[in-house]
Design a protein around this motif. Structure first.
Motif, PDB file in Angstrom:
ATOM      1  N   VAL A  47     -25.535 103.852  32.784  1.00  0.00           N
ATOM      2  CA  VAL A  47     -26.419 102.613  33.059  1.00  0.00           C
ATOM      3  C   VAL A  47     -27.162 102.234  31.854  1.00  0.00           C
ATOM      4  CG1 VAL A  47     -27.936 101.474  33.720  1.00  0.00           C
ATOM      5  CG2 VAL A  47     -26.443 103.076  35.670  1.00  0.00           C
ATOM      6  N   SER A  48     -26.639 101.229  31.113  1.00  0.00           N
ATOM      7  CA  SER A  48     -27.708 101.162  30.015  1.00  0.00           C
ATOM      8  C   SER A  48     -28.346  99.887  29.784  1.00  0.00           C
ATOM      9  CB  SER A  48     -26.282 100.304  28.511  1.00  0.00           C
ATOM     10  OG  SER A  48     -25.519 101.251  28.472  1.00  0.00           O
ATOM     11  N   TRP A  49     -30.259 100.225  29.806  1.00  0.00           N
ATOM     12  CA  TRP A  49     -30.834  98.939  29.753  1.00  0.00           C
ATOM     13  C   TRP A  49     -31.309  98.543  28.623  1.00  0.00           C
ATOM     14  CZ3 TRP A  49     -32.862  97.991  35.192  1.00  0.00           C
ATOM     15  CH2 TRP A  49     -32.621  98.776  35.687  1.00  0.00           C
ATOM     16  N   VAL A  50     -31.264  96.796  28.560  1.00  0.00           N
ATOM     17  CA  VAL A  50     -32.341  95.986  27.435  1.00  0.00           C
ATOM     18  C   VAL A  50     -33.602  96.306  27.667  1.00  0.00           C
ATOM     19  CG1 VAL A  50     -29.966  96.081  26.472  1.00  0.00           C
ATOM     20  CG2 VAL A  50     -30.670  94.181  28.588  1.00  0.00           C
ATOM     21  N   SER A  51     -33.983  95.576  26.817  1.00  0.00           N
ATOM     22  CA  SER A  51     -35.182  94.632  27.572  1.00  0.00           C
ATOM     23  C   SER A  51     -34.559  93.342  27.178  1.00  0.00           C
ATOM     24  CB  SER A  51     -36.177  94.897  26.145  1.00  0.00           C
ATOM     25  OG  SER A  51     -36.013  95.196  25.083  1.00  0.00           O
ATOM     26  N   TRP A  52     -36.230  92.184  27.131  1.00  0.00           N
ATOM     27  CA  TRP A  52     -36.115  90.071  26.737  1.00  0.00           C
ATOM     28  C   TRP A  52     -36.285  90.475  25.587  1.00  0.00           C
ATOM     29  CZ3 TRP A  52     -35.370  87.349  31.265  1.00  0.00           C
ATOM     30  CH2 TRP A  52     -34.739  87.616  32.082  1.00  0.00           C
ATOM     31  N   GLU A  53     -36.550  91.391  25.030  1.00  0.00           N
ATOM     32  CA  GLU A  53     -36.627  91.544  23.255  1.00  0.00           C
ATOM     33  C   GLU A  53     -34.908  91.619  22.504  1.00  0.00           C
ATOM     34  OE1 GLU A  53     -39.069  93.783  24.723  1.00  0.00           O
ATOM     35  OE2 GLU A  53     -40.580  91.372  24.777  1.00  0.00           O
ATOM     36  N   THR A  54     -34.466  92.147  23.983  1.00  0.00           N
ATOM     37  CA  THR A  54     -32.506  92.855  22.853  1.00  0.00           C
ATOM     38  C   THR A  54     -32.214  91.335  22.455  1.00  0.00           C
ATOM     39  OG1 THR A  54     -32.127  94.730  24.494  1.00  0.00           O
ATOM     40  CG2 THR A  54     -31.294  93.720  23.517  1.00  0.00           C
ATOM     41  N   LYS A  55     -31.728  91.249  21.341  1.00  0.00           N
ATOM     42  CA  LYS A  55     -31.060  90.403  20.524  1.00  0.00           C
ATOM     43  C   LYS A  55     -29.913  90.440  20.901  1.00  0.00           C
ATOM     44  CE  LYS A  55     -34.302  89.145  18.078  1.00  0.00           C
ATOM     45  NZ  LYS A  55     -35.501  88.093  18.003  1.00  0.00           N
ATOM     46  N   ILE A  56     -29.115  89.021  21.459  1.00  0.00           N
ATOM     47  CA  ILE A  56     -27.785  88.658  22.014  1.00  0.00           C
ATOM     48  C   ILE A  56     -26.462  89.663  20.991  1.00  0.00           C
ATOM     49  CG2 ILE A  56     -26.849  86.468  21.784  1.00  0.00           C
ATOM     50  CD1 ILE A  56     -26.074  88.231  24.482  1.00  0.00           C
ATOM     51  N   ASP A  57     -27.099  89.355  19.891  1.00  0.00           N
ATOM     52  CA  ASP A  57     -26.019  89.660  18.512  1.00  0.00           C
ATOM     53  C   ASP A  57     -25.803  91.705  18.345  1.00  0.00           C
ATOM     54  OD1 ASP A  57     -25.044  87.061  17.815  1.00  0.00           O
ATOM     55  OD2 ASP A  57     -26.796  87.444  16.368  1.00  0.00           O
ATOM     56  N   LEU A  58     -27.328  92.081  19.241  1.00  0.00           N
ATOM     57  CA  LEU A  58     -26.925  93.256  18.704  1.00  0.00           C
ATOM     58  C   LEU A  58     -25.829  94.161  20.147  1.00  0.00           C
ATOM     59  CD1 LEU A  58     -30.546  94.777  18.608  1.00  0.00           C
ATOM     60  CD2 LEU A  58     -28.401  94.463  17.373  1.00  0.00           C
ATOM     61  N   ILE A  59     -26.057  93.618  21.395  1.00  0.00           N
ATOM     62  CA  ILE A  59     -24.824  93.791  22.662  1.00  0.00           C
ATOM     63  C   ILE A  59     -23.541  93.583  22.738  1.00  0.00           C
ATOM     64  CG2 ILE A  59     -26.842  95.036  23.869  1.00  0.00           C
ATOM     65  CD1 ILE A  59     -26.609  91.968  25.819  1.00  0.00           C
ATOM     66  N   LYS A  60     -23.798  92.134  21.910  1.00  0.00           N
ATOM     67  CA  LYS A  60     -22.222  91.374  22.173  1.00  0.00           C
ATOM     68  C   LYS A  60     -21.196  91.957  22.321  1.00  0.00           C
ATOM     69  CE  LYS A  60     -22.694  87.240  19.738  1.00  0.00           C
ATOM     70  NZ  LYS A  60     -22.710  86.816  18.512  1.00  0.00           N
ATOM     71  N   PRO A  61     -20.626  93.132  21.369  1.00  0.00           N
ATOM     72  CA  PRO A  61     -19.602  93.878  20.502  1.00  0.00           C
ATOM     73  C   PRO A  61     -19.438  94.777  22.458  1.00  0.00           C
ATOM     74  CG  PRO A  61     -20.669  94.260  19.133  1.00  0.00           C
ATOM     75  CD  PRO A  61     -21.772  93.048  20.153  1.00  0.00           C
ATOM     76  N   ASN A  62     -20.439  95.165  23.032  1.00  0.00           N
ATOM     77  CA  ASN A  62     -20.416  96.011  24.592  1.00  0.00           C
ATOM     78  C   ASN A  62     -19.933  95.245  25.451  1.00  0.00           C
ATOM     79  OD1 ASN A  62     -22.555  97.062  22.373  1.00  0.00           O
ATOM     80  ND2 ASN A  62     -22.322  98.795  23.328  1.00  0.00           N
ATOM     81  N   LEU A  63     -20.871  93.677  25.460  1.00  0.00           N
ATOM     82  CA  LEU A  63     -20.187  92.952  26.299  1.00  0.00           C
ATOM     83  C   LEU A  63     -18.983  92.036  26.279  1.00  0.00           C
ATOM     84  CD1 LEU A  63     -23.469  90.802  26.032  1.00  0.00           C
ATOM     85  CD2 LEU A  63     -22.556  92.270  28.291  1.00  0.00           C
TER      86      LEU A  63
END
Length: 93
Positions: A47-63
């Motif tokens: 399970v990967s957790w993110v915070s409210w501060e996580t920028k969408i560009d950081l997780i976009k490729p994973n999504l």
């Protein structure tokens, strides 16, 4: 009923993993799982957790690759972020 392809699995109030819709479907079609069987063997514990501060560009490729992220809201409820959220985000740009 949630409209999500993945759902969190909660045990003793803690997220222990995710169950993905395609995993259930594959197991049912192959006969490894009956519709009355528990899905415990299908739980993905990574399970990967993110915070409210996580920028969408950081997780976009994973999504785009189908990964699901979890986020806790202010009331400590678990929210899922998946490719449908990315699609909605990109549609609003």
């Amino acid at each position: 009923k949630s409209g999500r392809a993945s759902l969190p699995v909660i045990s003793d109030g803690q997220v222990v993993g995710l169950v993905k819709e395609h995993s259930i479907l594959e197991a049912l079609v192959s006969g490894r799982l009956q519709n009355t069987d528990p899905v415990i063997h299908l739980i993905d514990h990574s399970v990967s957790w993110v915070s409210w501060e996580t920028k969408i560009d950081l997780i976009k490729p994973n999504l785009v690759a189908g990964e699901v992220f979890l986020l806790k809201d202010r009331r400590d409820q678990v929210l899922l972020i998946d490719e449908s959220d990315l699609l909605e985000f990109l549609g609003k740009r």
